[in-house]
Design a protein around this motif. Sequence first.
Motif, PDB file in Angstrom:
ATOM      1  N   GLU A 142      37.420  44.385  34.963  1.00 29.68           N
ATOM      2  CA  GLU A 142      37.608  42.999  34.536  1.00 29.68           C
ATOM      3  C   GLU A 142      37.181  42.030  35.642  1.00 29.68           C
ATOM      4  N   LEU A 143      37.597  42.321  36.878  1.00 26.58           N
ATOM      5  CA  LEU A 143      37.205  41.466  37.995  1.00 26.58           C
ATOM      6  C   LEU A 143      35.699  41.493  38.222  1.00 26.58           C
ATOM      7  N   ALA A 144      35.102  42.672  38.159  1.00 27.33           N
ATOM      8  CA  ALA A 144      33.659  42.783  38.359  1.00 27.33           C
ATOM      9  C   ALA A 144      32.912  41.973  37.303  1.00 27.33           C
ATOM     10  N   ARG A 145      33.384  42.010  36.057  1.00 27.24           N
ATOM     11  CA  ARG A 145      32.744  41.220  35.002  1.00 27.24           C
ATOM     12  C   ARG A 145      32.866  39.729  35.296  1.00 27.24           C
ATOM     13  N   ALA A 152      35.159  42.902  43.740  1.00 25.25           N
ATOM     14  CA  ALA A 152      36.358  43.206  42.944  1.00 25.25           C
ATOM     15  C   ALA A 152      37.306  44.101  43.734  1.00 25.25           C
ATOM     16  N   ASP A 153      36.779  45.096  44.441  1.00 27.81           N
ATOM     17  CA  ASP A 153      37.617  45.980  45.251  1.00 27.81           C
ATOM     18  C   ASP A 153      38.352  45.201  46.334  1.00 27.81           C
ATOM     19  N   ALA A 154      37.663  44.260  46.976  1.00 23.49           N
ATOM     20  CA  ALA A 154      38.289  43.459  48.032  1.00 23.49           C
ATOM     21  C   ALA A 154      39.402  42.581  47.472  1.00 23.49           C
ATOM     22  N   ILE A 155      39.171  42.004  46.304  1.00 22.83           N
ATOM     23  CA  ILE A 155      40.185  41.159  45.677  1.00 22.83           C
ATOM     24  C   ILE A 155      41.407  41.997  45.288  1.00 22.83           C
ATOM     25  N   LEU A 156      41.183  43.175  44.716  1.00 24.94           N
ATOM     26  CA  LEU A 156      42.293  44.069  44.360  1.00 24.94           C
ATOM     27  C   LEU A 156      43.059  44.509  45.606  1.00 24.94           C
ATOM     28  N   ALA A 157      42.327  44.809  46.690  1.00 22.56           N
ATOM     29  CA  ALA A 157      42.978  45.233  47.927  1.00 22.56           C
ATOM     30  C   ALA A 157      43.848  44.121  48.502  1.00 22.56           C
ATOM     31  N   ALA A 158      43.485  42.876  48.208  1.00 23.00           N
ATOM     32  CA  ALA A 158      44.271  41.736  48.689  1.00 23.00           C
ATOM     33  C   ALA A 158      45.527  41.510  47.855  1.00 23.00           C
ATOM     34  N   GLY A 159      45.659  42.269  46.751  1.00 18.96           N
ATOM     35  CA  GLY A 159      46.893  42.196  45.977  1.00 18.96           C
ATOM     36  C   GLY A 159      46.793  41.530  44.617  1.00 18.96           C
ATOM     37  N   TRP A 160      45.608  41.095  44.206  1.00 21.85           N
ATOM     38  CA  TRP A 160      45.486  40.456  42.902  1.00 21.85           C
ATOM     39  C   TRP A 160      45.749  41.460  41.787  1.00 21.85           C
ATOM     40  N   ARG A 161      46.447  41.013  40.776  1.00 22.43           N
ATOM     41  CA  ARG A 161      46.670  41.807  39.576  1.00 22.43           C
ATOM     42  C   ARG A 161      46.432  40.910  38.371  1.00 22.43           C
TER      43      ARG A 161
END
Length: 107
Positions: free
Chosen positions: A6-9, A42-51
């Motif tokens: 979803e983030l990558a899109r 997207a991986d960096a954003i997820l690693a920062a805690g985004w859900r």
Amino acid sequence: MSARDELARLVRDEIKKYPVDTSLPAGLQPGPAWGATEWTIADAILAAGWRPPARVVTTVQEIEALPEGAILLDPTYTVWFRSDLGRRAEVTAAGPFTVIHEPVVPS
């Protein structure tokens, strides 16, 4: 769709809004040559805690489609278990419900 997909899109769609500066040499244009792709971003954003935002259900049909063991929260912060909700009239009066846990059903 996973949170990463979803983030990558979203990142890909946002990048497409900006035209490529053709005056720059190919190696200086943003993109994979810089090592950043929609997936690495997207991986960096997820690693920062985004859900992604929690799922919200509003109808009896949406609630019935949830697996047993799902846990919901109503606007008054009352916790409901999927097995407690059936087709009771209070379901629509108490909603909308935020799904705070949805068990993974083995396929």
